[in-house]
Design a protein around this motif. Structure first.
Motif, PDB file in Angstrom:
ATOM      1  N   GLU A 161      -8.856   4.122  25.487  1.00  0.00           N
ATOM      2  CA  GLU A 161      -7.689   3.236  25.467  1.00  0.00           C
ATOM      3  C   GLU A 161      -6.784   3.512  26.661  1.00  0.00           C
ATOM      4  OE1 GLU A 161      -4.049   1.786  22.546  1.00  0.00           O
ATOM      5  OE2 GLU A 161      -5.350   3.406  21.889  1.00  0.00           O
ATOM      6  N   ILE A 162      -6.578   4.776  26.961  1.00  0.00           N
ATOM      7  CA  ILE A 162      -5.773   5.141  28.132  1.00  0.00           C
ATOM      8  C   ILE A 162      -6.410   4.565  29.392  1.00  0.00           C
ATOM      9  CG2 ILE A 162      -5.103   7.088  29.616  1.00  0.00           C
ATOM     10  CD1 ILE A 162      -4.699   8.690  26.944  1.00  0.00           C
ATOM     11  N   ASP A 163      -7.711   4.741  29.533  1.00  0.00           N
ATOM     12  CA  ASP A 163      -8.417   4.232  30.716  1.00  0.00           C
ATOM     13  C   ASP A 163      -8.306   2.713  30.826  1.00  0.00           C
ATOM     14  OD1 ASP A 163      -9.121   6.810  31.365  1.00  0.00           O
ATOM     15  OD2 ASP A 163     -11.225   6.608  30.761  1.00  0.00           O
ATOM     16  N   THR A 164      -8.417   2.026  29.695  1.00  0.00           N
ATOM     17  CA  THR A 164      -8.305   0.565  29.695  1.00  0.00           C
ATOM     18  C   THR A 164      -6.930   0.136  30.186  1.00  0.00           C
ATOM     19  OG1 THR A 164      -9.921   0.331  27.917  1.00  0.00           O
ATOM     20  CG2 THR A 164      -8.382  -1.496  28.231  1.00  0.00           C
ATOM     21  N   TYR A 165      -5.889   0.800  29.699  1.00  0.00           N
ATOM     22  CA  TYR A 165      -4.536   0.458  30.138  1.00  0.00           C
ATOM     23  C   TYR A 165      -4.327   0.796  31.607  1.00  0.00           C
ATOM     24  CZ  TYR A 165      -2.635  -1.109  25.702  1.00  0.00           C
ATOM     25  OH  TYR A 165      -2.372  -1.837  24.569  1.00  0.00           O
ATOM     26  N   VAL A 193       0.928   5.009  36.538  1.00  0.00           N
ATOM     27  CA  VAL A 193       1.104   5.906  35.396  1.00  0.00           C
ATOM     28  C   VAL A 193       2.268   5.447  34.529  1.00  0.00           C
ATOM     29  CG1 VAL A 193       1.791   8.255  34.754  1.00  0.00           C
ATOM     30  CG2 VAL A 193       0.012   7.903  36.483  1.00  0.00           C
ATOM     31  N   ALA A 194       3.405   5.157  35.144  1.00  0.00           N
ATOM     32  CA  ALA A 194       4.585   4.718  34.377  1.00  0.00           C
ATOM     33  C   ALA A 194       4.297   3.415  33.653  1.00  0.00           C
ATOM     34  CB  ALA A 194       5.788   4.565  35.303  1.00  0.00           C
ATOM     35  N   ASP A 195       3.682   2.462  34.329  1.00  0.00           N
ATOM     36  CA  ASP A 195       3.348   1.185  33.694  1.00  0.00           C
ATOM     37  C   ASP A 195       2.402   1.391  32.517  1.00  0.00           C
ATOM     38  OD1 ASP A 195       4.923  -0.089  35.568  1.00  0.00           O
ATOM     39  OD2 ASP A 195       3.236  -0.904  36.718  1.00  0.00           O
ATOM     40  N   THR A 196       1.417   2.247  32.701  1.00  0.00           N
ATOM     41  CA  THR A 196       0.459   2.535  31.624  1.00  0.00           C
ATOM     42  C   THR A 196       1.174   3.129  30.426  1.00  0.00           C
ATOM     43  OG1 THR A 196      -1.345   2.897  33.193  1.00  0.00           O
ATOM     44  CG2 THR A 196      -1.595   3.857  30.996  1.00  0.00           C
ATOM     45  N   MET A 197       1.993   4.131  30.661  1.00  0.00           N
ATOM     46  CA  MET A 197       2.692   4.800  29.564  1.00  0.00           C
ATOM     47  C   MET A 197       3.651   3.845  28.856  1.00  0.00           C
ATOM     48  SD  MET A 197       3.316   8.538  31.331  1.00  0.00           S
ATOM     49  CE  MET A 197       3.864   9.406  29.848  1.00  0.00           C
ATOM     50  N   PHE A 198       4.277   2.969  29.613  1.00  0.00           N
ATOM     51  CA  PHE A 198       5.226   2.023  29.034  1.00  0.00           C
ATOM     52  C   PHE A 198       4.520   0.952  28.212  1.00  0.00           C
ATOM     53  CE2 PHE A 198       7.723  -1.934  29.363  1.00  0.00           C
ATOM     54  CZ  PHE A 198       8.877  -1.519  28.718  1.00  0.00           C
ATOM     55  N   GLN A 199       3.368   0.498  28.665  1.00  0.00           N
ATOM     56  CA  GLN A 199       2.672  -0.619  28.019  1.00  0.00           C
ATOM     57  C   GLN A 199       1.891  -0.217  26.773  1.00  0.00           C
ATOM     58  OE1 GLN A 199       0.264  -2.981  30.668  1.00  0.00           O
ATOM     59  NE2 GLN A 199       1.894  -3.118  32.189  1.00  0.00           N
ATOM     60  N   MET A 200       1.514   1.050  26.672  1.00  0.00           N
ATOM     61  CA  MET A 200       0.700   1.466  25.525  1.00  0.00           C
ATOM     62  C   MET A 200       1.550   1.458  24.248  1.00  0.00           C
ATOM     63  SD  MET A 200      -1.778   4.469  26.940  1.00  0.00           S
ATOM     64  CE  MET A 200      -2.688   4.474  25.412  1.00  0.00           C
ATOM     65  N   PRO A 201       1.218   0.584  23.304  1.00  0.00           N
ATOM     66  CA  PRO A 201       2.037   0.470  22.096  1.00  0.00           C
ATOM     67  C   PRO A 201       1.958   1.698  21.187  1.00  0.00           C
ATOM     68  CG  PRO A 201       0.080  -0.893  21.899  1.00  0.00           C
ATOM     69  CD  PRO A 201       0.094  -0.333  23.297  1.00  0.00           C
ATOM     70  N   GLU A 202       0.843   2.388  21.208  1.00  0.00           N
ATOM     71  CA  GLU A 202       0.679   3.547  20.335  1.00  0.00           C
ATOM     72  C   GLU A 202       0.364   4.789  21.165  1.00  0.00           C
ATOM     73  OE1 GLU A 202      -1.817   2.820  16.949  1.00  0.00           O
ATOM     74  OE2 GLU A 202      -1.163   0.740  16.871  1.00  0.00           O
ATOM     75  N   TYR A 247      -2.326  11.235  32.832  1.00  0.00           N
ATOM     76  CA  TYR A 247      -2.629   9.852  33.210  1.00  0.00           C
ATOM     77  C   TYR A 247      -2.996   9.788  34.695  1.00  0.00           C
ATOM     78  CZ  TYR A 247      -0.616   8.517  28.717  1.00  0.00           C
ATOM     79  OH  TYR A 247      -0.365   8.388  27.375  1.00  0.00           O
ATOM     80  N   ALA A 248      -2.271  10.535  35.520  1.00  0.00           N
ATOM     81  CA  ALA A 248      -2.575  10.572  36.956  1.00  0.00           C
ATOM     82  C   ALA A 248      -3.970  11.154  37.189  1.00  0.00           C
ATOM     83  CB  ALA A 248      -1.533  11.386  37.699  1.00  0.00           C
ATOM     84  N   GLN A 249      -4.325  12.179  36.439  1.00  0.00           N
ATOM     85  CA  GLN A 249      -5.656  12.759  36.583  1.00  0.00           C
ATOM     86  C   GLN A 249      -6.742  11.756  36.207  1.00  0.00           C
ATOM     87  OE1 GLN A 249      -5.133  16.269  34.152  1.00  0.00           O
ATOM     88  NE2 GLN A 249      -4.456  17.504  35.896  1.00  0.00           N
ATOM     89  N   ARG A 250      -6.478  10.900  35.238  1.00  0.00           N
ATOM     90  CA  ARG A 250      -7.433   9.847  34.875  1.00  0.00           C
ATOM     91  C   ARG A 250      -7.566   8.855  36.046  1.00  0.00           C
ATOM     92  NH1 ARG A 250     -10.883  11.331  31.614  1.00  0.00           N
ATOM     93  NH2 ARG A 250     -11.461   9.165  31.330  1.00  0.00           N
ATOM     94  N   VAL A 251      -6.435   8.529  36.687  1.00  0.00           N
ATOM     95  CA  VAL A 251      -6.483   7.639  37.855  1.00  0.00           C
ATOM     96  C   VAL A 251      -7.326   8.281  38.947  1.00  0.00           C
ATOM     97  CG1 VAL A 251      -5.120   6.589  39.715  1.00  0.00           C
ATOM     98  CG2 VAL A 251      -4.250   6.539  37.358  1.00  0.00           C
TER      99      VAL A 251
END
Length: 103
Positions: free
Chosen positions: A30-34, A50-59, A69-73
């Motif tokens: 899910e993190i990767d998808t976002y 990273v900020a956009d991903t963290m903000f958009q993830m509802p759960e 998140y940066a390491q995933r990027v």
């Protein structure tokens, strides 16, 4: 602020590593998808992705640090899914975008 090319973003703390270790495959997927939904063919700072991903993830799971998140990027960069310019290892000094396929 001077840029130290040898410095990288800090590693997660032991407590954060425990939370990261508790992520399921579904959580990571899910993190990767976002993350990928926040990247286009235009250059964007990794910190913004990273900020956009963290903000958009509802759960979003509380306590998972931005560096994870940066390491995933960066993993997507290593896999050739994203390309980068700048200093990989520092969110604020690196930009990413989707690979542009030559036709």
């Amino acid at each position: 602020m001077e840029f130290d090319e040898g410095a990288t973003d800090p590693e997660p703390t032991d407590e954060q590593m425990t939370l990261i270790a508790g992520l399921t495959e579904r959580d990571v997927s899910e993190i990767d998808t976002y993350i990928l939904s926040c990247v286009s063919t235009r250059w964007s700072k990794v910190a913004k992705v990273v900020a956009d991903t963290m903000f958009q993830m509802p759960e979003r799971i509380e306590g998972i640090p931005d560096i994870y998140y940066a390491q995933r990027v960066w993993r997507f960069v290593e896999q050739g899914i994203l390309e980068h310019q700048g200093f990989l290892g520092r969110m604020r000094y690196c930009e990413v975008r989707r690979q542009i396929k030559e036709t």
